[in-house]
Enzyme design. Structure first.
Site, PDB file in Angstrom:
ATOM      1  N   GLU A  43       0.821  -1.208   0.000  1.00 21.36           N
ATOM      2  CA  GLU A  43       0.000   0.000   0.000  1.00 21.36           C
ATOM      3  C   GLU A  43       0.856   1.259   0.000  1.00 21.36           C
ATOM      4  OE1 GLU A  43      -3.029   0.139  -0.640  1.00 21.36           O
ATOM      5  OE2 GLU A  43      -3.586  -1.960  -0.390  1.00 21.36           O
ATOM      6  N   TYR A 126      -6.113   6.317   4.415  1.00 22.63           N
ATOM      7  CA  TYR A 126      -6.292   5.287   3.394  1.00 22.63           C
ATOM      8  C   TYR A 126      -5.495   4.032   3.726  1.00 22.63           C
ATOM      9  CZ  TYR A 126      -5.504   2.366  -0.529  1.00 22.63           C
ATOM     10  OH  TYR A 126      -5.400   1.239  -1.303  1.00 22.63           O
ATOM     11  N   ASP A 144     -10.253   5.540  -1.787  1.00 24.47           N
ATOM     12  CA  ASP A 144      -9.165   6.097  -2.584  1.00 24.47           C
ATOM     13  C   ASP A 144      -9.758   6.725  -3.841  1.00 24.47           C
ATOM     14  OD1 ASP A 144      -9.744   3.981  -4.308  1.00 24.47           O
ATOM     15  OD2 ASP A 144      -7.625   3.564  -4.717  1.00 24.47           O
ATOM     16  N   CYS A 199     -13.102   1.413 -15.091  1.00 24.55           N
ATOM     17  CA  CYS A 199     -13.742   2.727 -14.922  1.00 24.55           C
ATOM     18  C   CYS A 199     -12.671   3.785 -14.678  1.00 24.55           C
ATOM     19  CB  CYS A 199     -14.730   2.657 -13.759  1.00 24.55           C
ATOM     20  SG  CYS A 199     -15.845   4.071 -13.656  1.00 24.55           S
ATOM     21  N   CYS A 206     -16.489   1.276 -20.818  1.00 29.20           N
ATOM     22  CA  CYS A 206     -17.862   0.964 -20.420  1.00 29.20           C
ATOM     23  C   CYS A 206     -18.378  -0.315 -21.071  1.00 29.20           C
ATOM     24  CB  CYS A 206     -18.782   2.140 -20.734  1.00 29.20           C
ATOM     25  SG  CYS A 206     -18.351   3.652 -19.827  1.00 29.20           S
ATOM     26  N   CYS A 209     -17.505  -3.191 -18.775  1.00 30.60           N
ATOM     27  CA  CYS A 209     -17.848  -3.038 -17.363  1.00 30.60           C
ATOM     28  C   CYS A 209     -18.948  -4.020 -16.952  1.00 30.60           C
ATOM     29  CB  CYS A 209     -18.305  -1.607 -17.087  1.00 30.60           C
ATOM     30  SG  CYS A 209     -18.750  -1.327 -15.349  1.00 30.60           S
ATOM     31  N   CYS A 215     -25.274   1.501 -14.130  1.00 28.33           N
ATOM     32  CA  CYS A 215     -24.500   2.740 -13.924  1.00 28.33           C
ATOM     33  C   CYS A 215     -25.308   3.980 -14.306  1.00 28.33           C
ATOM     34  CB  CYS A 215     -23.214   2.683 -14.748  1.00 28.33           C
ATOM     35  SG  CYS A 215     -22.184   4.151 -14.585  1.00 28.33           S
TER      36      CYS A 215
END
Length: 300
Positions: A43, A126, A144, A199, A206, A209, A215
């Site tokens: 991270e 985060y 995030d 995305c 799209c 997705c 959406c």
């Protein structure tokens, strides 16, 4: 799923969970293959850095320093060198400070509460939330840039233009979180992965997705897409970041215990005033040591 304003939320979570099982990138710190400490290292390394760049550095780092105690005792010069070209090298020293705290105060084991994680050097909201979710399997909202973008588009039909997360965004993320611990971890991982690979900010895919049919952003004609980036592109050429990087890279490439002579440093950048200021800032950050004769070396 307790979001009365979004009746499709439960269906979206199920679709994303199924997509995650087949489409998630096979990163070495995922799927229970890394220690809690390894997850935290991933991270920290991934902040403002593409995952594809992180993998080889993380792998080499964890082979060399597999736990906090190992990193805590490493020479600073080796830590800075191993950080390589990940960017923002101050993170490397903060990670070592974090390792010392974990080794000395927590017997080499990451603390298991959000507040204790947040108190570690270099750990913000985060990272603490991500470790709680991805390493410990706890139910907590992870927020995030990617997650904010997906939630804003899918549920509110709006672009997320970066900056600090608003109270509305944080509340929405908390409200969408599944009640089950395991399901909440999958939700965080899958939404983040969708934002990173499908995305995306500038050119969302799209047609690929798994939740395109649910959406609101797509249904509304993707309003505002392309007007401005969710994360403004930062100029690099000629910046202090570039100069600092040139100095550090020159030092990393030297044999162990060698110094960069003043004349060598001056050949790195024409603007002597900017060069001197960047060297001074590297010294202030503890990333280099300036010797009396003007030469430089990595910290001992």
């Amino acid at each position: 799923m307790n979001d009365t304003k979004n009746p499709n939320a439960a269906d979206i979570a199920l679709r994303l969970a199924a997509w995650w099982e087949t489409a998630a990138r096979d990163l070495p710190w995922r799927f229970g293959r890394a220690s809690d400490w390894g997850v935290l290292v991933s991270e920290v390394m991934s902040q403002q850095t593409q995952m594809s760049r992180v993998v080889p550095y993380w792998t080499a780092w964890m082979e060399r320093w597999p736990d906090a105690r190992a990193l805590a005792g490493a020479p600073k010069a080796e830590v800075i060198t191993a950080w390589g070209r990940l960017g923002y090298p101050r993170r490397a020293l903060r990670l070592q400070e974090c390792a010392r705290t974990v080794a000395e105060q927590y017997d080499n084991q990451l603390p298991h509460t959000y507040d204790e994680l947040l108190a570690l050097p270099g750990v913000g909201d985060y990272t603490a939330s991500a470790v709680m979710s991805f390493a410990f399997g706890e139910r907590i909202a992870v927020i995030d840039t990617n997650i904010r973008r997906v939630i804003s588009r899918v549920f509110r039909g709006e672009e997320s233009f970066g900056g600090a997360a608003s109270p509305v965004e944080r509340e929405t993320a908390r409200r969408l979180l599944p009640e089950n611990d395991r399901a909440s971890v999958t939700w965080n991982q899958s939404v983040m992965e969708l934002g990173a690979t499908v995305c995306t900010a500038k050119a969302p895919l799209c047609d690929r997705c798994p939740i395109a049919g649910q959406c609101v952003f797509l249904r509304n004609g993707r309003p505002g897409l392309g007007e401005r980036r969710t994360r403004p592109r930062q100029r690099f050429q000629g910046t202090d970041r570039q100069v600092r990087g040139l100095v550090l890279n020159a030092l990393r490439e030297l044999p162990a215990d060698s110094v960069l002579e003043r004349e060598q440093a001056e050949r790195l950048w024409k603007d002597r005033i900017q060069l001197d200021a960047c060297i001074a800032s590297l010294d202030d950050d503890g990333l280099v040591e300036m010797l009396p004769d003007g030469s430089l070396r990595l910290p001992q």
